[in-house]
Write an enzyme that holds these catalytic residues in place. Structure first.
Site, PDB file in Angstrom:
ATOM      1  N   LYS A   1       0.818  -1.214   0.000  1.00  0.00           N
ATOM      2  CA  LYS A   1       0.000   0.000   0.000  1.00  0.00           C
ATOM      3  C   LYS A   1       0.854   1.267   0.000  1.00  0.00           C
ATOM      4  CE  LYS A   1      -4.183  -2.146   1.624  1.00  0.00           C
ATOM      5  NZ  LYS A   1      -3.714  -3.550   1.805  1.00  0.00           N
TER       6      LYS A   1
HETATM    7  C1  LIG Z   1      -4.314  -4.626   1.241  1.00  0.00           C
HETATM    8  C2  LIG Z   1      -3.516  -5.876   1.131  1.00  0.00           C
HETATM    9  C3  LIG Z   1      -3.872  -6.901   0.232  1.00  0.00           C
HETATM   10  C4  LIG Z   1      -5.120  -6.853  -0.617  1.00  0.00           C
HETATM   11  O1  LIG Z   1      -5.046  -5.884  -1.610  1.00  0.00           O
HETATM   12  P1  LIG Z   1      -6.386  -5.393  -2.351  1.00  0.00           P
HETATM   13  O2  LIG Z   1      -5.956  -4.231  -3.132  1.00  0.00           O
HETATM   14  O3  LIG Z   1      -7.334  -5.023  -1.240  1.00  0.00           O
HETATM   15  O4  LIG Z   1      -6.883  -6.513  -3.159  1.00  0.00           O
HETATM   16  C5  LIG Z   1      -3.038  -8.009   0.134  1.00  0.00           C
HETATM   17  N1  LIG Z   1      -1.946  -8.130   0.888  1.00  0.00           N
HETATM   18  C6  LIG Z   1      -1.572  -7.169   1.779  1.00  0.00           C
HETATM   19  C7  LIG Z   1      -0.362  -7.385   2.603  1.00  0.00           C
HETATM   20  C8  LIG Z   1      -2.341  -6.012   1.928  1.00  0.00           C
HETATM   21  O5  LIG Z   1      -1.963  -5.068   2.809  1.00  0.00           O
END
Ligand SMILES: *Cc1c(COP(=O)(O)O)cnc(C)c1O
Length: 475
Positions: free
Chosen positions: A117
Site C-alpha cells: 500500500k
Molecule cells: C491490502 C492488502 C492486500 C489486498 O489488496 P487489495 O488491493 O485489497 O486486493 C493483500 N496483501 C496485503 C499485505 C495487503 O496489505
C-alpha cells in the site's frame, strides 16, 4: 482526460477534482473515459526510459497519460520525490526475485510500512499536499484500519501540510508490530484512536461521521480508501516495471498473480492490461474469504455479512465485499452504466448478490480479460511458506503465500509468472513462527519499535466522542 462514474452520473471530472473525493455523487466509482493505449512504439520508448532513468521517470510517463491538470514539471517533481531508493530501499523500487526459472516474486513491500500500500499511498501524500496547497485548503482524513492501510496512510501523510489523519483501529486486534508502527509516530498531524470494538465498529463510525454532511463539510472530512483512483493509477506503474524486468522485448507476455481482498491491486493490473501491456493471465488469489474466487469460477458475486467473514492468517484480505470490483464489472459489461446501477445499486443492496453467468460476455472472461482465480487456506499458507523457505531460502509473508500457492496452479511454460509480494513477513510474525519455528527477519530500521513511546487515544465505540476529539484537534 476526463473521469466518469460507473453508475452513469452525467457530470465528468478532471483528475484533481476526483483526487480529494471518494465515491461519485451517484455512489459509483470513477474511471477514465478511455484507457490510453501502449502500442509497441510506446512500450519501446517506455522500456528505454525505465532502463535509463528508472522507476520515477516511468511513473511520470504513465501518470501524465491520465493527469492533465497538474503542470508536467510539478508532476515529474512529485514522482521524483516519491519513488526514491531512500524510501523504497532499492534503486529498482520494485525489484524481481527469481524463485525458479519463469517464476518470480515482485517486491512491492520495501516502503516505509513494509506493505504494497505504500506504493500508492506515498504518492497520494505528495499529491494531497500539492493540491491542498494550491487550493489553500485543509483536509482531515478519517479512516478505519485493521492494519496495513492505516499505517501506510499515516506514514504517507506525516508532516504534510494541510492534512491531519484520524485513524480508528480496533483495540488490541492488530499484530504487535503493526500497532508499534502506527502508535510510535509522534507527528502532530497524526492521531491514532484505538476503539473498544472490532474493525466493523470502526468502519461503521467512519461511515456515521461521513453521513453527517454538515459535520463533514464543516470539518473538511476526507478519506484515503482503496477506491481512490489515484491509488489505482499509482499501482499501474509497477505492473509495467515488472513486465520490463521479466522480458527482453515487447513481443513477450507475462502473467501476474495477485493476493486480493478489495480488488484494488489486481484492478490496476486490469487497467495495465486494458492499456495494452502484454499480460497473459491475471491470477486473482484469495484466502478463505473467497468472494472473488467464487465470482471468477461461477459468475456469481455473493457479498458476505461481517458475521460470515473469517478472521484468517492473511488478515489484510479478510473482506466481505470487494470495493474496487465494480470498476472491472463496468468494463466487462461494455461500460453499460444502467446495468451497473442495477447490479450495484439495486441487486447487491437488496439481495446481497448478482449472477453474470448467463450474460453474453461471460464466456469471454478468460480470453478477453485474462482473469483466472483460486483460493488458499491456512494450511496452504503454512506449507507454501515452508516450501519457499526450504527450497529457495526466501521468507515470504502470509498474503504473498496465498498468491504463490494459486500462481503455481496457473504457471505455463514460456510465460513468466510474477507473484506480487504484498508485505514482508515481519508484519505477520506469529504465522511465520508457526510455519518455520523461527522469527522472521526484521529490517534494521524497525529494531525495537515495540519499545518506543506510544501516542494513542483509547475511546469507546461512540461516534459522539470521536467527533468531539476531531473538533478539539481542529481548534
Ligand atoms: C491490502 C492488502 C492486500 C489486498 O489488496 P487489495 O488491493 O485489497 O486486493 C493483500 N496483501 C496485503 C499485505 C495487503 O496489505
Amino acid at each position: 482526460m476526463y473521469y466518469q462514474s460507473t453508475r452513469g452520473h452525467p457530470e465528468s471530472r478532471r483528475f484533481c477534482e476526483i483526487l480529494l473525493e471518494g465515491l461519485a455523487p451517484d455512489g459509483g466509482l470513477y474511471l477514465p473515459t478511455h484507457y490510453p493505449q501502449l502500442d509497441t512504439t510506446a512500450l519501446t520508448r517506455l522500456r528505454s526510459i525505465w532502463q535509463q532513468q528508472g522507476y520515477a521517470a516511468l511513473a511520470f510517463e504513465i501518470l501524465s497519460l491520465y493527469i492533465d491538470d497538474i503542470p508536467a514539471t510539478d508532476l515529474r517533481a512529485i514522482c521524483e520525490r516519491t519513488y526514491t531508493e531512500a524510501i523504497f530501499g532499492t534503486p529498482q523500487i520494485t525489484p524481481l526475485k527469481a524463485l525458479e526459472p519463469g517464476l518470480y516474486l515482485q517486491a512491492l513491500s520495501n516502503g516505509p510500512t513494509l506493505a504494497f500500500k505504500d506504493m500508492a499511498m506515498q504518492l497520494l501524500g505528495h499529491l494531497f499536499e500539492y493540491e491542498l496547497d494550491r487550493r489553500k485548503q485543509q483536509l482531515n482524513i478519517l479512516g478505519a484500519t485493521s492494519g496495513d492501510t492505516g499505517s501506510a496512510a499515516e506514514y504517507a501523510m506525516r508532516g504534510k501540510h494541510g492534512v491531519r489523519v484520524f485513524m480508528l483501529s480496533p483495540q488490541g486486534r492488530m499484530s504487535p508490530f503493526q500497532q508499534a508502527q502506527m502508535f510510535s509516530l509522534q507527528d502532530a498531524n497524526i492521531h491514532n484512536i484505538a476503539i473498544d470494538g472490532v474493525f466493523d465498529d470502526c468502519q461503521d463510525m467512519v461511515k456515521a461521521v461521513s453521513n453527517d454532511l454538515e459535520f463533514k463539510r464543516r470539518y473538511q472530512i476526507g478519506t484515503v480508501n482503496s477506491i481512490n483512483w489515484a491509488r489505482l493509477l499509482a499501482q499501474v506503474v509497477y505492473y509495467i516495471a515488472g513486465y520490463f524486468q521479466a522480458t527482453e522485448n515487447n513481443s513477450q507476455r507475462v502473467s501476474f498473480a495477485v493476493p486480493s481482498g478489495n480488488f484494488g491491486n489486481v484492478c490496476a493490473g486490469h487497467v495495465a492490461r486494458m492499456m495494452g501491456l502484454p499480460i497473459d493471465q491475471l491470477v486473482v488469489a484469495t484466502n478463505e474469504n473467497n468472494v472473488l474466487d467464487e465470482f471468477f469460477r461461477t459468475g456469481c458475486y455473493r457479498a458476505r455479512s461481517s458475521a460470515d467473514t473469517f478472521e484468517t492468517s492473511s488478515p489484510s484480505m479478510d473482506i466481505s465485499k470487494a470495493s474496487n470490483f465494480e470498476r472491472f464489472v463496468f468494463d466487462f459489461l461494455g461500460r453499460d452504466a444502467a446495468a451497473l446501477q442495477d447490479l450495484f445499486g439495486v441487486q447487491l443492496p437488496t439481495r446481497g448478490r448478482f449472477d453474470l453467468s448467463q450474460h453474453s460476455a461471460w464466456p469471454q472472461l478468460r480470453a478477453r480479460y485474462g482473469f483466472v482465480s483460486g483460493s488458499s487456506t491456512h494450511a496452504d499458507r503454512l506449507a507454501t511458506i515452508r516450501d519457499t523457505w526450504q527450497r529457495f531460502g526466501q521468507m515470504i509473508d502470509t498474503h504473498t503465500a496465498d498468491g504463490l500457492k494459486v500462481a503455481r496452479h496457473y504457471c505455463q511454460a514460456g510465460v513468466p509468472m510474477l507473484v506480487l509480494e504484498t508485505a514482508l513477513p515481519i508484519k505477520f510474525a506469529a504465522t511465520i513462527v508457526e510455519a518455520l519455528g523461527r522469527e522472521p527477519e526484521r529490517p534494521a530500521k524497525f529494531e525495537g519499535i515495540e519499545d518506543l513511546p506510544k501516542r494513542v487515544l483509547c475511546l469507546p465505540a461512540d461516534v459522539a466522542q470521536v467527533k468531539t476529539h476531531i473538533m478539539q484537534q481542529c481548534g
